[in-house]
Design a protein around this motif. Structure first.
Motif, PDB file in Angstrom:
ATOM      1  N   CYS A  42       0.932  -1.767  -0.209  1.00  0.00           N
ATOM      2  CA  CYS A  42      -0.421   0.118   0.059  1.00  0.00           C
ATOM      3  C   CYS A  42       0.972   1.753   0.151  1.00  0.00           C
ATOM      4  O   CYS A  42       0.254   2.335   0.039  1.00  0.00           O
ATOM      5  N   VAL A  43       2.125   1.289  -0.084  1.00  0.00           N
ATOM      6  CA  VAL A  43       2.644   2.283   0.602  1.00  0.00           C
ATOM      7  C   VAL A  43       2.809   2.847  -0.721  1.00  0.00           C
ATOM      8  O   VAL A  43       3.323   4.237  -0.750  1.00  0.00           O
ATOM      9  N   LYS A  44       2.847   2.398  -2.254  1.00  0.00           N
ATOM     10  CA  LYS A  44       3.261   3.484  -3.449  1.00  0.00           C
ATOM     11  C   LYS A  44       2.597   2.553  -4.606  1.00  0.00           C
ATOM     12  O   LYS A  44       2.698   0.888  -4.075  1.00  0.00           O
ATOM     13  N   LYS A  45       2.146   2.832  -5.768  1.00  0.00           N
ATOM     14  CA  LYS A  45       2.122   1.966  -6.697  1.00  0.00           C
ATOM     15  C   LYS A  45       3.071   0.909  -6.998  1.00  0.00           C
ATOM     16  O   LYS A  45       2.213   0.193  -7.743  1.00  0.00           O
ATOM     17  N   GLN A  46       4.141   1.918  -7.363  1.00  0.00           N
ATOM     18  CA  GLN A  46       5.368   0.638  -8.080  1.00  0.00           C
ATOM     19  C   GLN A  46       5.705  -0.623  -7.362  1.00  0.00           C
ATOM     20  O   GLN A  46       5.187  -1.864  -7.858  1.00  0.00           O
ATOM     21  N   TRP A  47       5.311  -0.765  -5.511  1.00  0.00           N
ATOM     22  CA  TRP A  47       5.519  -1.753  -4.920  1.00  0.00           C
ATOM     23  C   TRP A  47       4.443  -2.746  -4.909  1.00  0.00           C
ATOM     24  O   TRP A  47       4.188  -3.741  -4.501  1.00  0.00           O
ATOM     25  N   ALA A  48       2.932  -1.856  -5.260  1.00  0.00           N
ATOM     26  CA  ALA A  48       1.362  -2.324  -5.327  1.00  0.00           C
ATOM     27  C   ALA A  48       2.190  -3.912  -6.763  1.00  0.00           C
ATOM     28  O   ALA A  48       1.041  -4.506  -6.534  1.00  0.00           O
ATOM     29  N   ASN A  49       1.929  -2.958  -7.472  1.00  0.00           N
ATOM     30  CA  ASN A  49       2.304  -3.877  -8.998  1.00  0.00           C
ATOM     31  C   ASN A  49       3.335  -5.480  -8.560  1.00  0.00           C
ATOM     32  O   ASN A  49       3.487  -6.088  -9.302  1.00  0.00           O
ATOM     33  N   LEU A  50       4.600  -4.367  -7.971  1.00  0.00           N
ATOM     34  CA  LEU A  50       5.283  -5.882  -7.462  1.00  0.00           C
ATOM     35  C   LEU A  50       4.680  -7.146  -6.995  1.00  0.00           C
ATOM     36  O   LEU A  50       4.641  -7.604  -7.186  1.00  0.00           O
ATOM     37  N   PHE A  51       3.683  -6.667  -5.847  1.00  0.00           N
ATOM     38  CA  PHE A  51       2.495  -7.791  -5.631  1.00  0.00           C
ATOM     39  C   PHE A  51       2.467  -8.551  -6.316  1.00  0.00           C
ATOM     40  O   PHE A  51       1.823  -9.044  -5.912  1.00  0.00           O
ATOM     41  N   ARG A  52       2.268  -8.086  -7.556  1.00  0.00           N
ATOM     42  CA  ARG A  52       1.229  -8.467  -8.676  1.00  0.00           C
ATOM     43  C   ARG A  52       1.979  -8.989  -9.318  1.00  0.00           C
ATOM     44  O   ARG A  52       1.366 -10.002  -9.747  1.00  0.00           O
ATOM     45  N   GLU A  53       3.373  -8.978  -9.514  1.00  0.00           N
ATOM     46  CA  GLU A  53       4.007 -10.319 -10.682  1.00  0.00           C
ATOM     47  C   GLU A  53       4.963 -10.949 -10.136  1.00  0.00           C
ATOM     48  O   GLU A  53       4.628 -11.456  -8.987  1.00  0.00           O
ATOM     49  N   GLU A  54       4.061 -12.360 -11.336  1.00  0.00           N
ATOM     50  CA  GLU A  54       4.877 -13.995 -11.291  1.00  0.00           C
ATOM     51  C   GLU A  54       6.406 -13.416 -10.516  1.00  0.00           C
ATOM     52  O   GLU A  54       7.077 -14.587  -9.375  1.00  0.00           O
TER      53      GLU A  54
END
Length: 236
Positions: A42-54
């Protein structure tokens, strides 16, 4: 790491930590306790995207379960899925079932299969069909009839105990309680322990959800299945 001021510091554009490339962030994140991953995402969008990545989930899988890459694929109706699902299944097997052998991953996947069908579906399949699928999966993996019956029962009990206490769960448990008995050969027969737990939760955790008619319908089913029944189940 979880307070607001820290989140602002991490996401600040002049903070070196916020400028790290994705592959280094992944190496850091997989070393952070799982309980903090939601806050991190939830800190930033980049990190949120990482947690969606394989990529992140594959790294987490290999770090937490280093033998996962050597696990053989299994036959049967329940698929293995990608790294996030495999990580979740192994985490469940270790922390809910306390399993630590070559069969632990499929038990976690079976738990996910059953929980999702019961919790997400607005019209879940009859319990007998779900139970049969679980039995078929364990048999396909080469388990004995006794082990199959035991693990299927453990899976049902774990899922029932971890359902959210809400109206949907009450309706689900009531449906399971009122379903008619289907006489099938062992190990496809459902465990008495599982049926007992369904009624136990209804008459304890969800007693206030009953109306007069539903209570006596479910009580009649309980009396038909179990004799004697606990006195705590009586008295609407």
């Amino acid at each position: 790491m979880t307070d607001h001021s820290t989140s602002i510091t991490f996401s600040s554009s002049d903070n070196p930590f916020g400028k790290l490339p994705d592959h280094l962030l992944v190496e850091i994140f997989v070393r952070v306790p799982v309980s903090d991953w939601v806050q991190l995402s939830c800190v930033k969008k980049q990190w949120a995207n990482l947690f969606r990545e394989e990529f992140l989930w594959h790294a987490a899988l290999l770090r937490s379960f280093p033998l996962a890459d050597h696990a053989k694929r299994w036959p049967g109706p329940i698929p293995r899925g990608l790294s996030k699902r495999r990580y979740t299944a192994l985490y469940i097997s270790k922390n809910i079932f306390s399993l630590d052998d070559e069969l632990d991953e499929i038990v976690g996947h079976t738990y996910l299969f059953l929980k999702e069908h019961l919790e997400i579906s607005t019209m879940p399949p009859p319990a007998g069909i779900l139970h049969g699928t679980i039995i078929d999966q364990f048999i396909a993996c080469g388990m004995s009839r006794d082990k199959t019956h035991e693990l299927a029962s453990q899976t049902w009990l774990a899922v029932i105990d971890n359902l959210e206490e809400n109206e949907q769960t009450f309706l689900l448990l009531k449906q399971l309680a009122l379903e008619g008995d289907v006489f099938l050969p062992y190990p496809y027969s459902r465990s008495q322990k599982v049926q007992w737990r369904v009624f136990e939760k209804l008459f304890t955790d969800f007693r206030d959800c009953f109306n007069h008619e539903d209570y006596y319908d479910v009580l009649a089913c309980a009396k038909h299945k179990f004799q004697p029944i606990p006195s705590t189940w009586l008295g609407y």
